[in-house]
Design a protein around this motif. Sequence first.
Motif, PDB file in Angstrom:
ATOM      1  N   ALA B 121       8.650 -85.457 -18.106  1.00  9.54           N
ATOM      2  CA  ALA B 121       8.601 -84.600 -16.928  1.00  9.54           C
ATOM      3  C   ALA B 121      10.018 -84.234 -16.485  1.00  9.54           C
ATOM      4  O   ALA B 121      10.297 -83.096 -16.091  1.00  9.54           O
ATOM      5  CB  ALA B 121       7.852 -85.308 -15.803  1.00  9.54           C
ATOM      6  N   PHE B 122      10.903 -85.224 -16.567  1.00  4.58           N
ATOM      7  CA  PHE B 122      12.315 -85.012 -16.220  1.00  4.58           C
ATOM      8  C   PHE B 122      12.918 -83.926 -17.124  1.00  4.58           C
ATOM      9  O   PHE B 122      13.540 -82.977 -16.638  1.00  4.58           O
ATOM     10  CB  PHE B 122      13.052 -86.341 -16.387  1.00  4.58           C
ATOM     11  CG  PHE B 122      14.534 -86.274 -16.156  1.00  4.58           C
ATOM     12  CD1 PHE B 122      15.055 -86.198 -14.874  1.00  4.58           C
ATOM     13  CD2 PHE B 122      15.410 -86.309 -17.233  1.00  4.58           C
ATOM     14  CE1 PHE B 122      16.430 -86.146 -14.669  1.00  4.58           C
ATOM     15  CE2 PHE B 122      16.780 -86.262 -17.035  1.00  4.58           C
ATOM     16  CZ  PHE B 122      17.285 -86.178 -15.743  1.00  4.58           C
ATOM     17  N   TYR B 125      11.266 -80.603 -16.190  1.00 10.31           N
ATOM     18  CA  TYR B 125      11.686 -80.123 -14.885  1.00 10.31           C
ATOM     19  C   TYR B 125      13.088 -79.538 -14.953  1.00 10.31           C
ATOM     20  O   TYR B 125      13.348 -78.441 -14.445  1.00 10.31           O
ATOM     21  CB  TYR B 125      11.627 -81.267 -13.866  1.00 10.31           C
ATOM     22  CG  TYR B 125      12.144 -80.873 -12.508  1.00 10.31           C
ATOM     23  CD1 TYR B 125      11.372 -80.088 -11.651  1.00 10.31           C
ATOM     24  CD2 TYR B 125      13.413 -81.252 -12.089  1.00 10.31           C
ATOM     25  CE1 TYR B 125      11.845 -79.706 -10.411  1.00 10.31           C
ATOM     26  CE2 TYR B 125      13.905 -80.874 -10.851  1.00 10.31           C
ATOM     27  CZ  TYR B 125      13.122 -80.105 -10.016  1.00 10.31           C
ATOM     28  OH  TYR B 125      13.595 -79.711  -8.794  1.00 10.31           O
ATOM     29  N   ARG B 129      13.969 -75.788 -14.142  1.00  8.67           N
ATOM     30  CA  ARG B 129      14.746 -75.652 -12.907  1.00  8.67           C
ATOM     31  C   ARG B 129      16.086 -74.961 -13.184  1.00  8.67           C
ATOM     32  O   ARG B 129      16.514 -74.109 -12.421  1.00  8.67           O
ATOM     33  CB  ARG B 129      14.979 -77.051 -12.313  1.00  8.67           C
ATOM     34  CG  ARG B 129      15.605 -77.062 -10.942  1.00  8.67           C
ATOM     35  CD  ARG B 129      14.550 -76.782  -9.874  1.00  8.67           C
ATOM     36  NE  ARG B 129      15.135 -76.820  -8.538  1.00  8.67           N
ATOM     37  CZ  ARG B 129      15.822 -75.804  -7.997  1.00  8.67           C
ATOM     38  NH1 ARG B 129      16.009 -74.706  -8.691  1.00  8.67           N
ATOM     39  NH2 ARG B 129      16.321 -75.906  -6.776  1.00  8.67           N
ATOM     40  N   LYS B 234       6.124 -72.600 -15.571  1.00  5.47           N
ATOM     41  CA  LYS B 234       6.846 -73.838 -15.284  1.00  5.47           C
ATOM     42  C   LYS B 234       5.988 -75.067 -15.553  1.00  5.47           C
ATOM     43  O   LYS B 234       6.400 -75.991 -16.254  1.00  5.47           O
ATOM     44  CB  LYS B 234       7.330 -73.844 -13.832  1.00  5.47           C
ATOM     45  CG  LYS B 234       8.519 -72.918 -13.641  1.00  5.47           C
ATOM     46  CD  LYS B 234       9.089 -73.019 -12.256  1.00  5.47           C
ATOM     47  CE  LYS B 234      10.299 -72.098 -12.152  1.00  5.47           C
ATOM     48  NZ  LYS B 234      10.831 -72.033 -10.795  1.00  5.47           N
ATOM     49  N   SER B 235       4.799 -75.081 -14.989  1.00  9.66           N
ATOM     50  CA  SER B 235       3.984 -76.283 -15.166  1.00  9.66           C
ATOM     51  C   SER B 235       3.570 -76.427 -16.626  1.00  9.66           C
ATOM     52  O   SER B 235       3.490 -77.541 -17.152  1.00  9.66           O
ATOM     53  CB  SER B 235       2.765 -76.251 -14.244  1.00  9.66           C
ATOM     54  OG  SER B 235       1.776 -75.399 -14.775  1.00  9.66           O
ATOM     55  N   ILE B 238       6.546 -78.024 -18.409  1.00  6.66           N
ATOM     56  CA  ILE B 238       6.700 -79.442 -18.081  1.00  6.66           C
ATOM     57  C   ILE B 238       5.628 -80.267 -18.786  1.00  6.66           C
ATOM     58  O   ILE B 238       5.895 -81.320 -19.365  1.00  6.66           O
ATOM     59  CB  ILE B 238       6.642 -79.655 -16.548  1.00  6.66           C
ATOM     60  CG1 ILE B 238       7.876 -79.017 -15.899  1.00  6.66           C
ATOM     61  CG2 ILE B 238       6.567 -81.134 -16.211  1.00  6.66           C
ATOM     62  CD1 ILE B 238       7.881 -79.037 -14.390  1.00  6.66           C
ATOM     63  N   LYS B 239       4.395 -79.739 -18.780  1.00  5.97           N
ATOM     64  CA  LYS B 239       3.314 -80.487 -19.428  1.00  5.97           C
ATOM     65  C   LYS B 239       3.563 -80.622 -20.929  1.00  5.97           C
ATOM     66  O   LYS B 239       3.260 -81.659 -21.526  1.00  5.97           O
ATOM     67  CB  LYS B 239       1.969 -79.797 -19.174  1.00  5.97           C
ATOM     68  CG  LYS B 239       1.381 -80.145 -17.821  1.00  5.97           C
ATOM     69  CD  LYS B 239       0.113 -79.354 -17.559  1.00  5.97           C
ATOM     70  CE  LYS B 239      -0.241 -79.416 -16.077  1.00  5.97           C
ATOM     71  NZ  LYS B 239      -1.032 -78.244 -15.668  1.00  5.97           N
TER      72      LYS B 239
END
Lengths: 342, 347
Positions: B121-122, B125, B129, B234-235, B238-239
């Motif tokens: 996730a880091f 993200y 980001r 974005k999600s 991340i996934k």
Amino acid sequence: MKKNKFLVAVLALPLALAACTSTSSSSDSSSAAAPAEGSAAATAAASAAPAAGGEGYGYNIAVVTHGGAGDAFWSVVKAGAEKAGADLGDNVQYQSDGDPQKQAQLIDAAVSQGVQGLVVSMANPDALKDSIAKATAAGIPVITINAGGDKSKEFGAMNHIGQDEAVAGNAVGAKMAEAGAKNVICVIQEAGNVALETRCQGVTDGLGGTVENLQVDNNDLTGAQATIKSKLQADPSIDGVVTLGGQMAAVAAAAVEEAGSSAKVGTFDVNSDVTALIKDGKVLFAVDQQPYLQGYMGVDLMTLYLSNANTLGGGLPVLTGPSFVTPENVDQISELAVAGTR
Amino acid sequence: MGAVSATADERVAKVSVFRRLLMKPELGAVIGAILIFLFFSFLSPVFHSAAGIANWLDPASTIGIMAVAVAMLMIGGHFDLSAGVQIGSAGLIVGILTTHFHLFIWASIAVSLVVVLAIGAFNGYLVVRTGLPSFIITLATFLMLQGLNLGLTKLIINTVQVGGIREEPGYDSAKAVFASQFTLFGQEFQITILWWILWTALATWILMHTRFGNWTFATGGDRNASRNVGVPVKSTTIKLFMIVSAAAWFVGTTEALRLGSMQANAGFGRELIFIVAAVIGGCLLTGGYGSAIGAAIGALIFGMTSQGIVYAGWDSDWFKFFLGAMLLLAVLSNEYVRRRAATQKKG
């Protein structure tokens, strides 16, 4: 055997020194903790005069090895070097990088930092030649440990502390022959390491049978296991496997079992897994080159040279191995391996 | 790019089975795998025996589980260079928690999953980001994890190798799930092979039959366009990073349980192999195209080649050269087939 007596005498020395220094333990422990604080502490201590035994020697000694990050063997060397630093009251900075270029840079950094003694392992001696020349030119005594013994003198190092790989390989070959092995594979886990090739060559000489080298990847142990298994399946006449590093022995033992082979496994280097396997009879023996001793004696002999101009070995390498771990002595050594000093 | 990305129209249209086969990204890899299988079978009879097959499926399975996840991420347009080291992290967490803190082994495995997912996730993200290339971000996490794996391991257990996992309670049940063997045709196979098939099937289903799969293709194909039509870029990104981490957790746990110990340097340098396997399997480096089955077959090619060289008895000093040459051949044949397929499709 003569050398063994020598070693005992040498071993006794630091113990005696440790006994001396322990009387003023409070100041000792503070200086032993210093290396962690890096160069600032090192330069501060550099100006201090070499003190008498009671307060510790306070020498700044850099130990720069080629040990890969995360390698079990080298953490034992480091533990030895740091223990010697703590026992003698020296500031020991241990640094390592498996890349010869980077290791050379670490040596340069230590030299420019003004360390008083340098302890170096030379897996790739030629790459370190210039850096070591800089150190000797700056008047910094150099002791080589572990690897690079044949170039040690040429580069101007005081002496070499380690295991002669050819001698050790020879002993392993003889031990395998004794166990009845005739067709042996020698598993190399790090391509391009001269010491490992020399070990396998020594095994060949000592065995008097056929030895074939097998290259595997140390960072992919399940892959290495499959490769060893492949080899055993492809050639059922293989009756011996020699591995050159502790973790690979466990992998080879598993591969032998899964392949249904009756090959005997012998290995260089010891760790807690290997001692367990020796107890179970899955590994025949392990060669211990006593890495703790290499780290410890590197710092110890350096301190003796700096304080008392002593040298050891008479121009010949000081051998720390091979000593064998067998079912007879495995119990004692396994306790120490768990503690991270064997 | 995007020729096969499943828009509704293309999926509904009737296409002959043969042509659909040709259009598959994994076709080239399948043919490459068959050629390599025949090649090594010809060189060594052990290679195509049950024992031989079980043995080369073993490394193929661990590479495959990772490659399938990495392929999903690559389809989504990103790389994860920390994938290899995360294997080490996952295994080390399991090992240290069970042997040092005496946590029940299943709990350790669960904690390991949570931690490694957090790493994923880091990664994800930071990538969404900052908008920086994932190559750079994950190179940074790769280096940091390398240091953490070593530093924390030494800090906690004062050595670089966690041993003794076998003696901990619950080991047998955990091993049964992650690292046992099953017998088929009188030959023992690693259970990871089944997991590999399962992961591949799951990934294929996600990619081809779910909304998330469509979003993955869209995100990798054109990020801006996808965002404009309402894809949650974005999600999704991340996934995808978390999926890679989940795979790394799985493989790391498998290795820790199988070896009964874990080294702090485990997994370094393996991330490239996963990417290679995905590329052999038809993934584009630019994203938006590829398949999970292809990546699984890419891993198969890698497993067959690495073990086949040993079975063939070639001088092991040349091992890496042969490995590279075989992979080059596989990729070239893959490319050739794909191009042929593309022209036939037009014609």
